[in-house]
Write a protein that holds these residues in place. Structure first.
Motif, PDB file in Angstrom:
ATOM      1  N   ILE A 195     -10.418  -6.687   2.552  1.00 56.21           N
ATOM      2  CA  ILE A 195     -10.400  -5.431   1.774  1.00 56.21           C
ATOM      3  C   ILE A 195      -8.975  -4.922   1.517  1.00 56.21           C
ATOM      4  CG2 ILE A 195     -11.152  -3.001   1.759  1.00 56.21           C
ATOM      5  CD1 ILE A 195     -13.778  -3.961   2.971  1.00 56.21           C
ATOM      6  N   PRO A 196      -8.103  -4.827   2.549  1.00 58.80           N
ATOM      7  CA  PRO A 196      -6.743  -4.382   2.209  1.00 58.80           C
ATOM      8  C   PRO A 196      -6.037  -5.295   1.222  1.00 58.80           C
ATOM      9  CG  PRO A 196      -6.905  -4.958   4.554  1.00 58.80           C
ATOM     10  CD  PRO A 196      -8.291  -4.964   4.003  1.00 58.80           C
ATOM     11  N   LEU A 197      -6.310  -6.603   1.319  1.00 59.45           N
ATOM     12  CA  LEU A 197      -5.682  -7.534   0.367  1.00 59.45           C
ATOM     13  C   LEU A 197      -6.178  -7.242  -1.053  1.00 59.45           C
ATOM     14  CD1 LEU A 197      -3.843  -9.942  -0.158  1.00 59.45           C
ATOM     15  CD2 LEU A 197      -5.756 -11.459   0.338  1.00 59.45           C
ATOM     16  N   LEU A 198      -7.470  -7.003  -1.175  1.00 57.54           N
ATOM     17  CA  LEU A 198      -8.042  -6.705  -2.493  1.00 57.54           C
ATOM     18  C   LEU A 198      -7.481  -5.377  -3.032  1.00 57.54           C
ATOM     19  CD1 LEU A 198     -10.230  -7.664  -4.545  1.00 57.54           C
ATOM     20  CD2 LEU A 198     -11.805  -6.110  -3.398  1.00 57.54           C
ATOM     21  N   VAL A 199      -7.465  -4.366  -2.166  1.00 59.12           N
ATOM     22  CA  VAL A 199      -6.983  -3.040  -2.598  1.00 59.12           C
ATOM     23  C   VAL A 199      -5.510  -3.121  -3.018  1.00 59.12           C
ATOM     24  CG1 VAL A 199      -6.477  -0.686  -1.813  1.00 59.12           C
ATOM     25  CG2 VAL A 199      -8.650  -1.752  -1.204  1.00 59.12           C
ATOM     26  N   MET A 200      -4.710  -3.814  -2.201  1.00 62.23           N
ATOM     27  CA  MET A 200      -3.275  -3.923  -2.515  1.00 62.23           C
ATOM     28  C   MET A 200      -3.071  -4.685  -3.818  1.00 62.23           C
ATOM     29  SD  MET A 200      -1.315  -2.333  -0.477  1.00 62.23           S
ATOM     30  CE  MET A 200      -2.467  -1.046  -0.144  1.00 62.23           C
ATOM     31  N   THR A 201      -3.834  -5.779  -3.989  1.00 63.32           N
ATOM     32  CA  THR A 201      -3.691  -6.577  -5.210  1.00 63.32           C
ATOM     33  C   THR A 201      -4.023  -5.717  -6.435  1.00 63.32           C
ATOM     34  OG1 THR A 201      -4.301  -8.534  -3.972  1.00 63.32           O
ATOM     35  CG2 THR A 201      -4.421  -8.715  -6.364  1.00 63.32           C
ATOM     36  N   LEU A 202      -5.126  -4.973  -6.343  1.00 64.73           N
ATOM     37  CA  LEU A 202      -5.519  -4.117  -7.471  1.00 64.73           C
ATOM     38  C   LEU A 202      -4.433  -3.084  -7.775  1.00 64.73           C
ATOM     39  CD1 LEU A 202      -9.329  -3.485  -6.849  1.00 64.73           C
ATOM     40  CD2 LEU A 202      -8.266  -4.593  -8.827  1.00 64.73           C
ATOM     41  N   LEU A 203      -3.906  -2.471  -6.706  1.00 63.06           N
ATOM     42  CA  LEU A 203      -2.864  -1.453  -6.911  1.00 63.06           C
ATOM     43  C   LEU A 203      -1.629  -2.049  -7.582  1.00 63.06           C
ATOM     44  CD1 LEU A 203      -2.985   0.643  -3.616  1.00 63.06           C
ATOM     45  CD2 LEU A 203      -3.265   1.510  -5.931  1.00 63.06           C
ATOM     46  N   PHE A 204      -1.202  -3.213  -7.080  1.00 60.79           N
ATOM     47  CA  PHE A 204       0.002  -3.843  -7.642  1.00 60.79           C
ATOM     48  C   PHE A 204      -0.246  -4.365  -9.061  1.00 60.79           C
ATOM     49  CE2 PHE A 204       1.329  -4.177  -3.118  1.00 60.79           C
ATOM     50  CZ  PHE A 204       2.556  -3.554  -3.234  1.00 60.79           C
ATOM     51  N   VAL A 205      -1.495  -4.766  -9.337  1.00 60.88           N
ATOM     52  CA  VAL A 205      -1.823  -5.231 -10.691  1.00 60.88           C
ATOM     53  C   VAL A 205      -1.835  -4.054 -11.665  1.00 60.88           C
ATOM     54  CG1 VAL A 205      -3.706  -6.137 -12.121  1.00 60.88           C
ATOM     55  CG2 VAL A 205      -3.083  -7.311 -10.022  1.00 60.88           C
ATOM     56  N   LEU A 206      -2.471  -2.956 -11.241  1.00 57.61           N
ATOM     57  CA  LEU A 206      -2.625  -1.808 -12.145  1.00 57.61           C
ATOM     58  C   LEU A 206      -1.361  -0.960 -12.255  1.00 57.61           C
ATOM     59  CD1 LEU A 206      -6.258  -0.799 -11.104  1.00 57.61           C
ATOM     60  CD2 LEU A 206      -5.555  -2.032 -13.161  1.00 57.61           C
ATOM     61  N   VAL A 207      -0.573  -0.945 -11.174  1.00 58.64           N
ATOM     62  CA  VAL A 207       0.688  -0.172 -11.207  1.00 58.64           C
ATOM     63  C   VAL A 207       1.839  -1.117 -10.840  1.00 58.64           C
ATOM     64  CG1 VAL A 207       1.805   1.971 -10.427  1.00 58.64           C
ATOM     65  CG2 VAL A 207      -0.674   1.759 -10.270  1.00 58.64           C
ATOM     66  N   MET A 217       4.038   0.599   0.782  1.00 61.07           N
ATOM     67  CA  MET A 217       2.611   0.285   0.651  1.00 61.07           C
ATOM     68  C   MET A 217       2.030  -0.309   1.932  1.00 61.07           C
ATOM     69  SD  MET A 217       2.075   1.449  -2.226  1.00 61.07           S
ATOM     70  CE  MET A 217       0.377   0.979  -2.472  1.00 61.07           C
ATOM     71  N   ILE A 218       2.914  -0.659   2.873  1.00 58.40           N
ATOM     72  CA  ILE A 218       2.427  -1.184   4.154  1.00 58.40           C
ATOM     73  C   ILE A 218       1.583  -0.124   4.871  1.00 58.40           C
ATOM     74  CG2 ILE A 218       3.182  -1.945   6.453  1.00 58.40           C
ATOM     75  CD1 ILE A 218       5.676  -3.107   5.018  1.00 58.40           C
ATOM     76  N   LEU A 219       1.968   1.135   4.697  1.00 55.87           N
ATOM     77  CA  LEU A 219       1.266   2.206   5.416  1.00 55.87           C
ATOM     78  C   LEU A 219      -0.210   2.300   5.011  1.00 55.87           C
ATOM     79  CD1 LEU A 219       3.901   5.064   5.688  1.00 55.87           C
ATOM     80  CD2 LEU A 219       2.995   3.631   7.501  1.00 55.87           C
ATOM     81  N   PRO A 220      -0.528   2.470   3.682  1.00 59.55           N
ATOM     82  CA  PRO A 220      -1.953   2.515   3.345  1.00 59.55           C
ATOM     83  C   PRO A 220      -2.678   1.211   3.653  1.00 59.55           C
ATOM     84  CG  PRO A 220      -0.580   2.543   1.344  1.00 59.55           C
ATOM     85  CD  PRO A 220       0.322   2.742   2.517  1.00 59.55           C
ATOM     86  N   SER A 221      -1.989   0.094   3.441  1.00 58.72           N
ATOM     87  CA  SER A 221      -2.612  -1.203   3.712  1.00 58.72           C
ATOM     88  C   SER A 221      -2.943  -1.320   5.206  1.00 58.72           C
ATOM     89  CB  SER A 221      -1.664  -2.314   3.277  1.00 58.72           C
ATOM     90  OG  SER A 221      -2.224  -3.560   3.516  1.00 58.72           O
TER      91      SER A 221
ATOM     92  N   CYS B 177      -0.898  -8.156   3.997  1.00 60.93           N
ATOM     93  CA  CYS B 177      -1.697  -7.897   2.780  1.00 60.93           C
ATOM     94  C   CYS B 177      -0.854  -7.194   1.708  1.00 60.93           C
ATOM     95  CB  CYS B 177      -2.920  -7.038   3.104  1.00 60.93           C
ATOM     96  SG  CYS B 177      -4.165  -7.908   4.030  1.00 60.93           S
ATOM     97  N   ALA B 178      -0.016  -6.245   2.151  1.00 63.65           N
ATOM     98  CA  ALA B 178       0.818  -5.512   1.185  1.00 63.65           C
ATOM     99  C   ALA B 178       1.742  -6.486   0.454  1.00 63.65           C
ATOM    100  CB  ALA B 178       1.619  -4.425   1.898  1.00 63.65           C
ATOM    101  N   TYR B 179       2.346  -7.407   1.204  1.00 65.03           N
ATOM    102  CA  TYR B 179       3.264  -8.364   0.568  1.00 65.03           C
ATOM    103  C   TYR B 179       2.517  -9.350  -0.324  1.00 65.03           C
ATOM    104  CZ  TYR B 179       7.502  -6.646   2.597  1.00 65.03           C
ATOM    105  OH  TYR B 179       8.576  -5.844   2.878  1.00 65.03           O
ATOM    106  N   LEU B 180       1.383  -9.886   0.187  1.00 66.60           N
ATOM    107  CA  LEU B 180       0.634 -10.840  -0.641  1.00 66.60           C
ATOM    108  C   LEU B 180       0.117 -10.146  -1.907  1.00 66.60           C
ATOM    109  CD1 LEU B 180      -1.396 -13.065   1.862  1.00 66.60           C
ATOM    110  CD2 LEU B 180       0.963 -13.224   1.126  1.00 66.60           C
ATOM    111  N   GLY B 181      -0.323  -8.898  -1.757  1.00 64.94           N
ATOM    112  CA  GLY B 181      -0.795  -8.126  -2.915  1.00 64.94           C
ATOM    113  C   GLY B 181       0.311  -7.958  -3.934  1.00 64.94           C
ATOM    114  N   SER B 182       1.547  -7.742  -3.442  1.00 67.48           N
ATOM    115  CA  SER B 182       2.663  -7.550  -4.379  1.00 67.48           C
ATOM    116  C   SER B 182       2.971  -8.849  -5.130  1.00 67.48           C
ATOM    117  CB  SER B 182       3.915  -7.042  -3.643  1.00 67.48           C
ATOM    118  OG  SER B 182       4.520  -8.071  -2.915  1.00 67.48           O
TER     119      SER B 182
END
Lengths: 241, 251
Positions: A195-207, A217-221, B177-182
């Motif tokens: 879930i954090p991977l999905l949420v982070m990916t979506l955030l980075f994709v959209l913004v 972004m480590i904090l919310p993740s 996750c934050a880094y992979l997401g980025s």
């Protein structure tokens, strides 16, 4: 077979003398850590003035103050967040050393977590305190040594290190680090990581601009991952997990 | 004497080298103290040595990456100051940003060797120190109280027992996750929203490192080559970086 000589830290029964030794050790660690931190702060803040005296100038304090108000506040928040999050992972000795020597996210934290896993100790235990300090101290010494050798050999090394052929390798040190760590951690915790991977990916994709603020972004993740771990832990009934 | 030659003068090497030496001695002191305390507490010395070996091998490659940061900053700030900052308190991803922002604040319009003056340099040095010192300040002021409170919390059963360790692991998973997401976000929207025009190389490197790690763990766990584990991160990184060199040509 039950083996009384099991050397695993986790299986070793803790005795009172151990606890007393550890408490005494920890108390002194705080003292030495504070002394070292204060001396380092004085040295780092004093160095620009000493250099200024040598060069016959002094720092423009007004520009420094306005610069600090403009950019320093962001780093202040970031440093405080790092301190709050990483101190429990590192313990006392590792914490003082890591904040003195820097390079936390890209080196010290993964290094300490890796050492902790290889040796098999749990966060918050005396064993973790020792292993974390050993790990951070070793890592700092190796970095200091590599940089010292690198600086000494800067002229002959520079063409090699900056050659276009090797550029992609050194541009991707952090992805290489987190790729290796991801496999190690995700394979047993996919339910926490997904879930954090999905949420982070979506955030980075959209913004897309957020890629410049990954460390924030480590904090919310991390918060999402901890919440999921908490639910899993509670569901499994505490220690049974 | 030009500003650049002043920034690379023996005096600056001596000053910065002395501070680095002090930090090295502090690290050595903490290392020896922790080792002796661990031994006195009955911890297995073989495991402590393994922690040291694993940490040393782990650190080698990222350190070379940090050396590149020194080289990158040396063009405008000389060698000694970036050497000090990146050996001691700084972080690769912070220093360049702060140095650039600091240069703009002192009116240089960016980090540039040609427009650097002695006063701008010492002001940038001061700003770099001021901006990235707060972890150390908080650590020296509040570490003891903060850790004591955390320990009391876990002893009182303020949470579900045994959760502290899992929380730390989860936090680390969150970090990854934050880094992979980025990297994924950078690839998908880096060149424009959903354009898939960003760089795919970091993702390929992540994949290569993961596969290499899978191989090392297989050797360690299935083939019982336990010693491999100490070198698994460094080995995986090396292989992934080698892949980056090969794949970089395709980009």
């Amino acid at each position: 077979m039950t083996d009384n000589t099991d050397l695993s830290f986790e299986n070793r029964p803790e005795t009172e003398p151990d606890r007393e030794l550890f408490e005494a050790y920890n108390e002194r660690t705080h003292l030495f850590g504070r002394i070292a931190s204060v001396i380092t702060l004085v040295l780092l803040l004093g160095a620009p003035f000493v250099i200024g005296a040598y060069l016959g100038v002094s720092p423009d304090l007004r520009a420094a103050a306005s610069g600090f108000l403009a950019i320093g506040v962001i780093w202040l928040v970031s440093c405080v967040a790092e301190w709050l999050v990483y101190t429990p992972m590192l313990g006392a000795g590792g914490g003082y050393l890591a904040f003195i020597t820097g390079n936390l996210i890209n080196m010290k934290i993964p290094c300490a977590v890796n050492a902790r896993d290889i040796v098999g100790v749990k966060a918050g235990t005396p064993e973790n305190e020792i292993v974390s300090t050993l790990s951070i101290a070793t890592s700092s010494l190796v970095t200091i040594l590599v940089l010292a050798v690198g600086v000494a050999l800067l002229l002959p090394l520079q063409p090699l290190l900056q050659s276009p052929v090797l550029t992609p390798a050194f541009d991707n040190v952090v992805p290489a680090l987190f790729g290796a760590m991801a496999y190690k951690y995700f394979r047993k915790n996919l339910d926490i990581a997904a879930i954090p991977l999905l949420v982070m990916t979506l955030l980075f994709v959209l913004v897309p601009k957020l890629t410049g603020s990954t460390s924030f972004m480590i904090l919310p993740s991390g918060a999402i991952a901890i919440a999921l771990a908490w639910l899993k832990h509670k569901k499994a009934g505490g220690e049974k997990l | 004497m030009t500003v650049q030659s002043q920034l690379n003068s023996p005096f600056l090497y001596l000053l910065c080298g002395s501070i680095i030496l002090f930090i090295a001695l502090v690290s050595l002191f903490f290392l020896i103290r922790a080792y002796k305390a661990g031994k006195a507490m009955g911890l297995d010395t073989a495991k402590m040595k393994r922690a040291i070996t694993a940490s040393a091998t782990f650190t080698l490659l990222p350190s070379v990456g940090i050396l590149l940061g020194v080289i990158a900053l040396s063009g405008s700030l000389g060698v000694p100051w970036p050497w000090l900052r990146l050996s001691v308190i700084g972080a690769l991803h912070y220093e360049t940003q702060v140095a650039t922002a600091a240069a703009e604040r002192v009116g240089l319009g960016g980090l540039s060797a040609s427009s650097m003056t002695a006063q701008a340099f010492v002001t940038i040095c001061l700003l770099m120190s001021l901006c990235i010192m707060w972890g150390m300040v908080f650590s020296s002021l509040f570490n003891k109280r903060y850790l004591r409170r955390l320990n009391q919390g876990s002893k009182k059963g303020g949470g579900v027992p045994g959760f502290g360790d899992k929380a730390m692991t989860a936090m680390f998973i969150g970090l990854i996750c934050a880094y992979l997401g980025s990297y994924l976000g950078g690839f998908i929207s880096g060149g424009g929203l959903f354009s898939f025009g960003g760089s795919w190389l970091p993702l390929a490197v992540v994949l290569a490192a993961s596969l290499a790690m899978a191989g090392f763990l297989w050797l360690s766990e299935k083939k019982k080559l336990v010693w491999v584990e100490s070198f698994s991160i460094a080995g995986s990184m090396l292989l992934a970086m080698a892949c980056a060199v090969l794949l970089g040509k395709l980009q």
